[in-house]
Design a protein around this motif. Structure first.
Motif, short mmCIF file in Angstrom:
data_model
loop_
_atom_site.label_atom_id
_atom_site.label_comp_id
_atom_site.label_asym_id
_atom_site.label_seq_id
_atom_site.Cartn_x
_atom_site.Cartn_y
_atom_site.Cartn_z
N GLY A 42 0.78 -1.23 0.00
CA GLY A 42 0.00 0.00 0.00
C GLY A 42 0.81 1.27 0.00
N GLN A 43 2.13 1.16 0.10
CA GLN A 43 2.99 2.34 0.04
C GLN A 43 3.08 2.83 -1.40
OE1 GLN A 43 6.83 1.74 1.82
NE2 GLN A 43 7.67 3.69 1.09
N PHE A 44 2.97 4.14 -1.63
CA PHE A 44 2.93 4.65 -2.98
C PHE A 44 4.33 4.95 -3.53
CE2 PHE A 44 -1.44 5.11 -1.86
CZ PHE A 44 -2.13 5.06 -3.06
N THR A 45 4.46 4.78 -4.84
CA THR A 45 5.70 5.14 -5.52
C THR A 45 5.90 6.65 -5.40
OG1 THR A 45 4.52 5.42 -7.62
CG2 THR A 45 5.48 3.27 -7.19
N THR A 46 7.12 7.09 -5.60
CA THR A 46 7.43 8.52 -5.53
C THR A 46 7.49 9.16 -6.91
OG1 THR A 46 9.79 8.04 -5.49
CG2 THR A 46 8.66 8.26 -3.36
N ARG A 47 7.36 8.32 -7.95
CA ARG A 47 7.36 8.84 -9.32
C ARG A 47 6.26 8.15 -10.12
NH1 ARG A 47 13.96 8.67 -10.02
NH2 ARG A 47 14.38 10.48 -8.67
N ASN A 48 5.79 8.84 -11.13
CA ASN A 48 4.72 8.32 -11.98
C ASN A 48 5.20 7.12 -12.79
OD1 ASN A 48 3.24 8.84 -14.99
ND2 ASN A 48 1.92 8.84 -13.20
N VAL A 49 4.34 6.13 -12.95
CA VAL A 49 4.70 4.92 -13.69
C VAL A 49 4.69 5.21 -15.20
CG1 VAL A 49 3.98 2.58 -14.28
CG2 VAL A 49 3.79 3.39 -11.92
N PRO A 50 5.82 5.04 -15.88
CA PRO A 50 5.84 5.25 -17.33
C PRO A 50 5.30 4.05 -18.09
CG PRO A 50 8.01 4.64 -16.59
CD PRO A 50 7.14 4.70 -15.35
N SER A 51 4.82 4.28 -19.29
CA SER A 51 4.36 3.19 -20.13
C SER A 51 5.55 2.34 -20.59
CB SER A 51 3.63 3.74 -21.36
OG SER A 51 3.31 2.70 -22.27
N VAL A 52 5.30 1.04 -20.80
CA VAL A 52 6.35 0.17 -21.33
C VAL A 52 6.17 -0.08 -22.83
CG1 VAL A 52 6.95 -0.96 -19.17
CG2 VAL A 52 5.08 -1.88 -20.54
N VAL A 53 5.23 0.61 -23.47
CA VAL A 53 5.11 0.50 -24.92
C VAL A 53 6.32 1.15 -25.57
CG1 VAL A 53 3.77 1.20 -26.94
CG2 VAL A 53 2.61 0.41 -24.88
N ASN A 54 6.94 0.45 -26.50
CA ASN A 54 8.15 0.90 -27.19
C ASN A 54 9.33 1.09 -26.23
OD1 ASN A 54 7.04 0.89 -29.77
ND2 ASN A 54 6.32 2.99 -29.61
N VAL A 55 9.27 0.43 -25.08
CA VAL A 55 10.34 0.58 -24.10
C VAL A 55 11.67 0.09 -24.64
CG1 VAL A 55 9.98 -1.66 -22.97
CG2 VAL A 55 10.87 0.28 -21.65
N GLY A 56 11.64 -0.80 -25.62
CA GLY A 56 12.87 -1.29 -26.22
C GLY A 56 13.64 -0.24 -26.99
N LEU A 57 13.03 0.93 -27.22
CA LEU A 57 13.73 2.01 -27.91
C LEU A 57 14.64 2.80 -26.98
CD1 LEU A 57 10.79 3.43 -30.09
CD2 LEU A 57 12.70 2.02 -30.87
N HIS A 58 14.42 2.67 -25.68
CA HIS A 58 15.23 3.43 -24.73
C HIS A 58 16.64 2.87 -24.62
CE1 HIS A 58 12.41 6.32 -23.17
NE2 HIS A 58 11.51 5.40 -22.90
N ARG A 59 17.56 3.73 -24.22
CA ARG A 59 18.94 3.33 -23.96
C ARG A 59 19.23 3.23 -22.47
NH1 ARG A 59 21.95 7.28 -28.38
NH2 ARG A 59 21.02 6.34 -30.25
N THR A 60 18.44 3.92 -21.67
CA THR A 60 18.52 3.81 -20.21
C THR A 60 17.10 3.66 -19.68
OG1 THR A 60 18.39 6.21 -19.90
CG2 THR A 60 20.59 5.24 -20.05
N PHE A 61 16.98 3.23 -18.41
CA PHE A 61 15.67 2.89 -17.88
C PHE A 61 15.48 3.50 -16.49
CE2 PHE A 61 17.07 0.00 -21.05
CZ PHE A 61 15.97 -0.14 -21.88
N PHE A 62 14.21 3.72 -16.17
CA PHE A 62 13.76 4.53 -15.04
C PHE A 62 13.92 6.01 -15.42
CE2 PHE A 62 15.12 0.60 -12.81
CZ PHE A 62 13.88 0.22 -12.32
N TRP A 63 13.16 6.85 -14.73
CA TRP A 63 13.18 8.29 -15.01
C TRP A 63 14.58 8.88 -14.82
CZ3 TRP A 63 9.61 10.99 -17.47
CH2 TRP A 63 8.28 10.56 -17.45
#
Length: 337
Positions: A92-113
């Motif tokens: 029940g503890q909330f994240t401190t950052r908004n959850v990003p979409s994982v659509v096209n996530v394979g295009l990224h070179r780094t991960f997490f905000w």
């Protein structure tokens, strides 16, 4: 149509900059607008691995108390993201950052905000071991999956060493690389269909790449520069989320976050790393006013002086011009017992 389920993944060899790897592979069976998805050489794609990764992605048994799966926050019915500003973890503890979409996530070179993971494989295990998210130790994860015959047999058929946390990460990463969307109006325009950007969508496109200068960071056609920028988000009571500085320790990096992808934005509200903007109109207003003032504000973030009509056209382009005709619509699979 993507044909990954039939294993028509076209693997080729690609030499990429040294900052990534000396040599990688990629698959090119992707929709219009996406050239390829890079695949690490030590985790080649296979239909069996993708299918196993899909099962793992939807299974709450990957959390310590059996209440949370990857899909709990990256919900296929919510743009593979979450429609809440922050998301609750297993306790029940909330994240401190908004959850990003994982659509096209394979295009990224780094991960997490803040870019703290260098690969999808590295990223996959972080939410599991985070006490505020899925809260499971890697040892417990491995033992739990080995105790489920349906999982154990699949792992042993794919990997010589069977169930390991690294193999879990490899399967999850493989599945996520198949979550590809494309063939937007702008993709069709770039593909030679001049009539794809008629009317207000076309005017909005001109503003996006012109007066608003969005293309400085959201570079067509992947809509990211793979860099980190301070646009003035995450400021509360004069304090700002450290962002990239949390990883680098540099004061100049305070408030910098990874440039996100932009396809299918209409499905992924709220926006920014802090979920502070509920609508695309609010996003455009934020940039039009010159972002959030702070000492490290990126020099590209300045008042845009857009007219109401220009702002309306820009919102239309973001909502309609970047909407994919090819999109990963996947139902929860039957899970092993």
């Amino acid at each position: 149509m993507l044909r990954l389920a039939l294993l028509s993944i076209f693997l080729l060899t690609l030499r990429v900059p040294g900052s990534l790897c000396a040599q990688e592979t990629y698959f090119s069976d992707v929709p219009l607008g996406i050239d390829w998805i890079i695949v690490p050489q030590d985790n080649p794609m296979s239909a069996a691995k993708v299918e196993l990764g899909k099962q793992l992605f939807f299974d709450v048994r990957l959390s310590g108390n059996g209440t949370l799966s990857c899909a709990s926050c990256h919900d296929p019915n919510k743009g593979w993201a979450d429609d809440r500003k922050f998301s609750p973890g297993a306790h029940g503890q909330f994240t401190t950052r908004n959850v990003p979409s994982v659509v096209n996530v394979g295009l990224h070179r780094t991960f997490f905000w803040d870019g703290r993971a260098a690969s999808l494989e590295e990223q996959a295990l972080v939410p599991m071991t985070n006490p505020a998210e899925m809260d499971i130790s890697l040892n417990e994860l491995e033992n739990r999956l080995r105790s489920i015959d349906g999982y154990r047999l699949q792992f042993e058929a794919i990997f010589a060493d069977g169930v390991t946390s690294q193999n879990v990460a490899r399967c999850l990463a493989s599945f996520q690389r198949t979550l590809v969307a494309g063939e937007t109006a702008y993709d069709r325009f770039r593909g030679g269909h001049a009539d794809a950007l008629e009317g207000e969508i076309g005017r909005g496109s001109g503003i996006f790449f012109g007066k608003a200068n969005c293309g400085n960071c959201h570079i067509a056609k992947i809509y990211t520069d793979h860099k980190f920028h301070n646009i003035g988000t995450g400021i509360h009571d004069t304090k700002q989320d450290r962002g990239l500085a949390q990883r680098t320790g540099k004061e100049a990096d305070i408030g910098k976050f990874r440039t996100p992808l932009l396809r299918d934005l209409a499905l992924t509200a709220p926006y920014f790393h802090d979920g502070s903007k509920a609508t695309l109109q609010e996003v455009v207003d934020f940039y039009n006013e010159g972002g959030g003032k702070n000492a490290n504000l990126d020099p590209h973030i300045v008042p845009l002086q857009l007219t109401p009509e220009e702002k309306k056209a820009l919102v239309t382009f973001l909502r309609e011009g970047l909407r994919s005709n090819v999109y990963p619509r996947i139902e929860k699979p039957q899970l092993p017992k």
